[in-house]
Every structure is written in C-alpha cells, then in structure tokens.
Design an enzyme around this catalytic site. Structure first.
Site, PDB file in Angstrom:
ATOM      1  N   TYR A   1      -4.676   7.393  16.263  1.00 42.29           N
ATOM      2  CA  TYR A   1      -5.037   6.912  14.927  1.00 42.29           C
ATOM      3  C   TYR A   1      -6.330   7.589  14.449  1.00 42.29           C
ATOM      4  O   TYR A   1      -6.438   8.022  13.295  1.00 42.29           O
ATOM      5  CB  TYR A   1      -5.206   5.398  15.019  1.00 42.29           C
ATOM      6  CG  TYR A   1      -5.696   4.673  13.807  1.00 42.29           C
ATOM      7  CD1 TYR A   1      -4.828   4.359  12.765  1.00 42.29           C
ATOM      8  CD2 TYR A   1      -7.021   4.229  13.717  1.00 42.29           C
ATOM      9  CE1 TYR A   1      -5.278   3.633  11.655  1.00 42.29           C
ATOM     10  CE2 TYR A   1      -7.465   3.508  12.625  1.00 42.29           C
ATOM     11  CZ  TYR A   1      -6.600   3.212  11.597  1.00 42.29           C
ATOM     12  OH  TYR A   1      -7.039   2.490  10.514  1.00 42.29           O
TER      13      TYR A   1
ATOM     14  N   LYS B   1      -6.983   9.921  11.081  1.00 36.81           N
ATOM     15  CA  LYS B   1      -7.908   9.499  10.013  1.00 36.81           C
ATOM     16  C   LYS B   1      -9.023  10.524   9.802  1.00 36.81           C
ATOM     17  O   LYS B   1      -9.443  10.776   8.678  1.00 36.81           O
ATOM     18  CB  LYS B   1      -8.513   8.133  10.358  1.00 36.81           C
ATOM     19  CG  LYS B   1      -7.537   6.965  10.213  1.00 36.81           C
ATOM     20  CD  LYS B   1      -7.211   6.694   8.747  1.00 36.81           C
ATOM     21  CE  LYS B   1      -6.501   5.372   8.551  1.00 36.81           C
ATOM     22  NZ  LYS B   1      -6.029   5.183   7.183  1.00 36.81           N
TER      23      LYS B   1
ATOM     24  N   SER C   1       1.438  -3.236  -0.600  1.00 40.46           N
ATOM     25  CA  SER C   1       1.931  -4.528  -0.109  1.00 40.46           C
ATOM     26  C   SER C   1       1.144  -5.028   1.097  1.00 40.46           C
ATOM     27  O   SER C   1       1.452  -6.080   1.651  1.00 40.46           O
ATOM     28  CB  SER C   1       3.412  -4.390   0.275  1.00 40.46           C
ATOM     29  OG  SER C   1       3.567  -3.279   1.144  1.00 40.46           O
ATOM     30  N   GLY C   2       0.130  -4.282   1.519  1.00 43.17           N
ATOM     31  CA  GLY C   2      -0.618  -4.666   2.724  1.00 43.17           C
ATOM     32  C   GLY C   2      -1.825  -5.544   2.410  1.00 43.17           C
ATOM     33  O   GLY C   2      -2.023  -5.999   1.280  1.00 43.17           O
ATOM     34  N   LEU C   3      -2.627  -5.774   3.435  1.00 40.88           N
ATOM     35  CA  LEU C   3      -3.812  -6.638   3.314  1.00 40.88           C
ATOM     36  C   LEU C   3      -4.748  -6.181   2.189  1.00 40.88           C
ATOM     37  O   LEU C   3      -5.126  -6.969   1.320  1.00 40.88           O
ATOM     38  CB  LEU C   3      -4.540  -6.611   4.671  1.00 40.88           C
ATOM     39  CG  LEU C   3      -5.958  -7.135   4.751  1.00 40.88           C
ATOM     40  CD1 LEU C   3      -6.000  -8.635   4.494  1.00 40.88           C
ATOM     41  CD2 LEU C   3      -6.556  -6.841   6.136  1.00 40.88           C
ATOM     42  N   VAL C   4      -5.104  -4.905   2.196  1.00 47.66           N
ATOM     43  CA  VAL C   4      -6.062  -4.417   1.194  1.00 47.66           C
ATOM     44  C   VAL C   4      -5.375  -4.260  -0.164  1.00 47.66           C
ATOM     45  O   VAL C   4      -5.941  -4.607  -1.208  1.00 47.66           O
ATOM     46  CB  VAL C   4      -6.707  -3.081   1.649  1.00 47.66           C
ATOM     47  CG1 VAL C   4      -7.743  -2.614   0.634  1.00 47.66           C
ATOM     48  CG2 VAL C   4      -7.357  -3.233   3.024  1.00 47.66           C
ATOM     49  N   GLY C   5      -4.127  -3.776  -0.159  1.00 44.97           N
ATOM     50  CA  GLY C   5      -3.383  -3.611  -1.414  1.00 44.97           C
ATOM     51  C   GLY C   5      -3.232  -4.940  -2.151  1.00 44.97           C
ATOM     52  O   GLY C   5      -3.420  -5.012  -3.376  1.00 44.97           O
TER      53      GLY C   5
HETATM   54  P1  NDP Z   1      -1.483  -3.131   6.268  1.00 49.56           P
HETATM   55  O1  NDP Z   1      -0.896  -2.907   7.624  1.00 49.56           O
HETATM   56  O2  NDP Z   1      -1.729  -4.517   5.831  1.00 49.56           O
HETATM   57  O3  NDP Z   1      -0.567  -2.429   5.200  1.00 49.56           O
HETATM   58  C1  NDP Z   1      -0.093  -1.143   5.422  1.00 49.56           C
HETATM   59  C2  NDP Z   1       0.523  -0.672   4.142  1.00 49.56           C
HETATM   60  O4  NDP Z   1       0.982   0.658   4.344  1.00 49.56           O
HETATM   61  C3  NDP Z   1       1.724  -1.510   3.706  1.00 49.56           C
HETATM   62  O5  NDP Z   1       1.718  -1.618   2.313  1.00 49.56           O
HETATM   63  C4  NDP Z   1       2.888  -0.674   4.188  1.00 49.56           C
HETATM   64  O6  NDP Z   1       4.082  -0.878   3.418  1.00 49.56           O
HETATM   65  C5  NDP Z   1       2.339   0.711   3.944  1.00 49.56           C
HETATM   66  N1  NDP Z   1       3.031   1.703   4.767  1.00 49.56           N
HETATM   67  C6  NDP Z   1       3.041   1.819   6.122  1.00 49.56           C
HETATM   68  N2  NDP Z   1       3.833   2.842   6.493  1.00 49.56           N
HETATM   69  C7  NDP Z   1       4.321   3.381   5.331  1.00 49.56           C
HETATM   70  C8  NDP Z   1       5.199   4.453   5.054  1.00 49.56           C
HETATM   71  N3  NDP Z   1       5.736   5.198   6.032  1.00 49.56           N
HETATM   72  N4  NDP Z   1       5.499   4.713   3.765  1.00 49.56           N
HETATM   73  C9  NDP Z   1       4.972   3.972   2.763  1.00 49.56           C
HETATM   74  N5  NDP Z   1       4.115   2.959   2.960  1.00 49.56           N
HETATM   75  C10 NDP Z   1       3.809   2.662   4.239  1.00 49.56           C
HETATM   76  O7  NDP Z   1      -2.809  -2.257   6.189  1.00 49.56           O
HETATM   77  P2  NDP Z   1      -4.237  -2.677   5.615  1.00 49.56           P
HETATM   78  O8  NDP Z   1      -4.095  -3.147   4.219  1.00 49.56           O
HETATM   79  O9  NDP Z   1      -4.894  -3.511   6.638  1.00 49.56           O
HETATM   80  O10 NDP Z   1      -4.989  -1.272   5.641  1.00 49.56           O
HETATM   81  C11 NDP Z   1      -5.163  -0.474   4.479  1.00 49.56           C
HETATM   82  C12 NDP Z   1      -5.949   0.761   4.869  1.00 49.56           C
HETATM   83  O11 NDP Z   1      -7.215   0.394   5.388  1.00 49.56           O
HETATM   84  C13 NDP Z   1      -5.280   1.598   5.973  1.00 49.56           C
HETATM   85  O12 NDP Z   1      -5.392   2.953   5.651  1.00 49.56           O
HETATM   86  C14 NDP Z   1      -6.065   1.267   7.221  1.00 49.56           C
HETATM   87  O13 NDP Z   1      -6.055   2.338   8.123  1.00 49.56           O
HETATM   88  C15 NDP Z   1      -7.438   0.986   6.649  1.00 49.56           C
HETATM   89  N6  NDP Z   1      -8.256   0.076   7.440  1.00 49.56           N
HETATM   90  C16 NDP Z   1      -7.834  -1.209   7.719  1.00 49.56           C
HETATM   91  C17 NDP Z   1      -8.632  -2.055   8.448  1.00 49.56           C
HETATM   92  C18 NDP Z   1      -8.235  -3.461   8.771  1.00 49.56           C
HETATM   93  O14 NDP Z   1      -9.012  -4.177   9.452  1.00 49.56           O
HETATM   94  N7  NDP Z   1      -7.086  -3.949   8.337  1.00 49.56           N
HETATM   95  C19 NDP Z   1      -9.946  -1.613   8.960  1.00 49.56           C
HETATM   96  C20 NDP Z   1     -10.297  -0.286   8.573  1.00 49.56           C
HETATM   97  C21 NDP Z   1      -9.476   0.519   7.850  1.00 49.56           C
HETATM   98  P3  NDP Z   1       5.145  -2.037   3.848  1.00 49.56           P
HETATM   99  O15 NDP Z   1       4.508  -3.357   3.524  1.00 49.56           O
HETATM  100  O16 NDP Z   1       6.323  -1.778   2.990  1.00 49.56           O
HETATM  101  O17 NDP Z   1       5.397  -1.859   5.305  1.00 49.56           O
END
Ligand code: NDP
Length: 318
Positions: free
Chosen positions: A139, A143, A10-14
């Site tokens: 963090y 990682k 549900s996040g940015l990359v997902g």
């Molecule tokens: P987001 O913050 O947009 O999304 C985080 C995701 O992790 C959400 O889907 C969230 O679910 C889920 N999550 C967090 N905690 C839990 C938990 N306890 N149990 C289950 N799910 C959980 O992250 P990004 O998409 O930005 O990042 C994706 C990956 O890329 C990460 O590993 C990050 O470290 C890495 N990254 C990101 C960068 C960036 O600039 N954004 C740069 C470099 C690396 P929910 O929506 O339900 O909270």
C-alpha cells in the site's frame, strides 16, 4: 460552474464530503459534485475510468478511491494493495489529464511515511526518506508513487495536482470489519458485540502505540477547501494539532464511554501486533494556511460516529 468528480464517493471520506455538500458548506461555492463508486466504474480498468470521465466532464477531481485496509489486511494482501492501488491511481490521473482537469486532489496517508524517523514530528518533505513499515509496504509504495506521479504531471504538463495526507480517519460510513478494518471502527464493532454478549472488550496489542485521528467531516471540509480554494501544489498533512495525539488505549476508552460500555471490562491481547509505536506528524504547513480551522473535539466526533454506527448497524460495511 465547477464540476467536481469524487472517486471513492461511497466510502468513509466520500460520504463525509457528500454530507458537507448536502449541508451547504461555504467552501463548496456552488460547485456541482459527482460521487463515483466502484459500481459506476472499476477504476482499475482504463476504459471504464475514461468512460466515467468523458461522461461527467469534470473541471476538478477529488481522488479518494483506493483499496484500503487496516494493519492485518495490509500484512495479508500486499500484492493486491500494491497493484490495484497503482492501477487506480495511474488511470485516474491519466484520465483527469486527458479531460483537461487542472486541479486533482488525491489522498495518500501518513502510514506510508518512513518507518524509522530520526526526529518527530514527521513533515511532508520526509515521504521518500526511508522504507515504510514492512507491514504495509505494498500500500505504502503505491501511495508514494501517487505523490511522484502528481508532481510529474505538474512538472511536465503544468497541472495543479496535489496530494493530501490525513492521519487515521473515523466517522459515519466507515468499514467496521474487525479483521480488515482500521482500528477505530474495529473497536466500535467489537465494543458493540461485547456489550450485546456481556463479554470483555478485547483490544489487540498493548494499547500503547500513539496515533492521531481526524474526524471524516473535518477532513472533508479541508479537502473541499484544498480543491476549490487553495491553489498550492505542495503535499499537505491534514490532521489536528500534535497535542491531540492519543494512545490506542485512550481511543478504546473514548469508544467505550461513547457506547456506554464499562471501562473495567477493557482487556488487552498482547499476542497481537502493535504496528508502529508512533508516527506523529506535524500539521504546521496546514496551520500556516488555516490557522483558525476548528477541528471537532475528539469526544464529540467519536460520539457522532458511534451513534451513527449503532443506529445503522444493520446496513454497515463489515
Ligand atoms: P473506503 O474504504 O471507505 O472507500 C474506498 C472507496 O474506494 C469506495 O468508494 C470504493 O467503492 C472505492 N473503490 C475501491 N476500489 C475501487 C475500484 N477498483 N474502482 C472504483 N472505486 C473503487 O476508503 P476511505 O474513505 O477510508 O479512504 C479514502 C482515501 O483516504 C483512500 O485513498 C485512503 O487510502 C485514504 N486514507 C484513509 C484513511 C482512513 O483511516 N480511512 C487514512 C489515511 C488515508 P465501493 O464502495 O463501490 O467499493
């Protein structure tokens, strides 16, 4: 048929991976994708993680879930950034292994590399060559351990667990929190408010640090390829070429241009921290494998991202 379980779906990359799947990106190759959020399973909890894996029986895993934040959240919440990320990573890899998943691609970050680098650009092999910047050590060490654990599964159990390392990511569905988010979405949000209120856009820091950015949909494309097509196990930087590196000031100007904000109203608050001056990374390993990969031009990608943000302002995370 390949079943790909995406943690952090549900996040940015997902959401960018979901976008590529919905647009039938050729690398998806007919695989079934399942996107998990924290509502489906709290991955800090081993039993909940195991239940999710048993339910979906994945053949492949893309592990994105993490407690993520920008410079200021990293400085404020070192304990949670470290412990929660360690728990999530340990549980996901353990359950992937228990379920017989052979390919697990996990995301780390360029910001966890050593603070002091004798010679730029940074390459994948330098991950453990010195301490990270003190601002994000919680963090960063979590990682780094994800990379060590992935290699340990490969060595001990002959798995094919890979870590991929993007630079700063931006795109639709970001976290637009000004206090806790990353620099690009934070600037978009501040620009939106400054425009509405007729105020200056205040950029935190001097604007001089250099950063590399990758559009989330380009990253998604590469991650799908790394999961379903590529079979290598050596960590892989995922970012555009070195000459695409820009200053925070250039980033702010591009955001302002894309949001029709006057450039003479950009001001700098030099009392705020800059973070690392630069952390230029090399994408030569990626280029050796994908010499023709086309990255979306930065301004085009930023325009898609700022348009999405403005159209979805009311339902954005912030
Ligand atoms: P987001 O913050 O947009 O999304 C985080 C995701 O992790 C959400 O889907 C969230 O679910 C889920 N999550 C967090 N905690 C839990 C938990 N306890 N149990 C289950 N799910 C959980 O992250 P990004 O998409 O930005 O990042 C994706 C990956 O890329 C990460 O590993 C990050 O470290 C890495 N990254 C990101 C960068 C960036 O600039 N954004 C740069 C470099 C690396 P929910 O929506 O339900 O909270």
């Amino acid at each position: 048929m390949a079943v790909v379980l995406v943690t952090g779906g549900s996040g940015l990359v997902g959401k960018a991976i979901e976008w590529q799947v919905e647009h039938n990106h050729p690398s998806t190759n007919g695989a079934k994708f399942i996107f998990l959020s924290s509502k489906d399973a709290d991955l800090r909890n081993l039993e909940q993680t195991r239940t999710a894996f048993m339910k979906h029986k994945p053949t492949h895993v893309i592990h994105l879930a993490a407690r993520v934040g920008g410079l200021f959240k990293n400085m404020r919440s070192k304990v949670e950034m470290m412990t929660e990320n360690i728990m999530i990573n340990q549980n996901v890899l353990q359950c992937a292994h228990e379920c017989g998943v052979d390919r697990c691609v996990s995301m780390t970050s360029t910001c966890v590399f050593p603070d002091k680098i004798p010679k730029y650009p940074i390459t994948e092999d330098q991950l453990h060559d010195g301490p990270p910047h003190p601002s994000n050590e919680g963090y960063a060490y979590a990682k780094r351990m994800l990379e060590v654990l992935s290699r340990a599964y490969n060595e001990q159990y002959d798995r094919s667990y890979l870590t991929v390392i993007p630079t700063n990511v931006f795109g639709p569905h970001d976290n637009y929190s000004i206090e806790d988010g990353h620099v690009a979405p934070g600037l978009m949000h501040k620009c939106y408010l400054a425009k509405q209120r007729g105020e200056d856009l205040i950029i935190w820091g001097t604007g001089k640090p250099l950063r590399q950015f990758i559009f989330s949909r380009d990253l998604a494309d590469l991650v799908i390829w790394a999961t379903l097509t590529y079979t290598g196990k050596d960590s892989l930087m995922l970012c555009p070429d070195e000459n695409e590196e820009i200053t925070i000031s250039e980033l702010a100007k591009t955001v302002a241009e894309c949001m029709d904000f006057p450039l003479d109203r950009l001001k700098y608050d030099t009392s705020k921290a800059d973070g690392q001056e630069k952390k230029t990374v090399s994408n030569s390993r990626l280029r050796g494998l994908r010499p023709d990969f086309h990255f979306t031009p930065f301004k085009d990608a930023m325009k898609i991202s700022t348009d999405w943000f403005q159209e979805n302002y009311d339902k954005c995370r912030m």
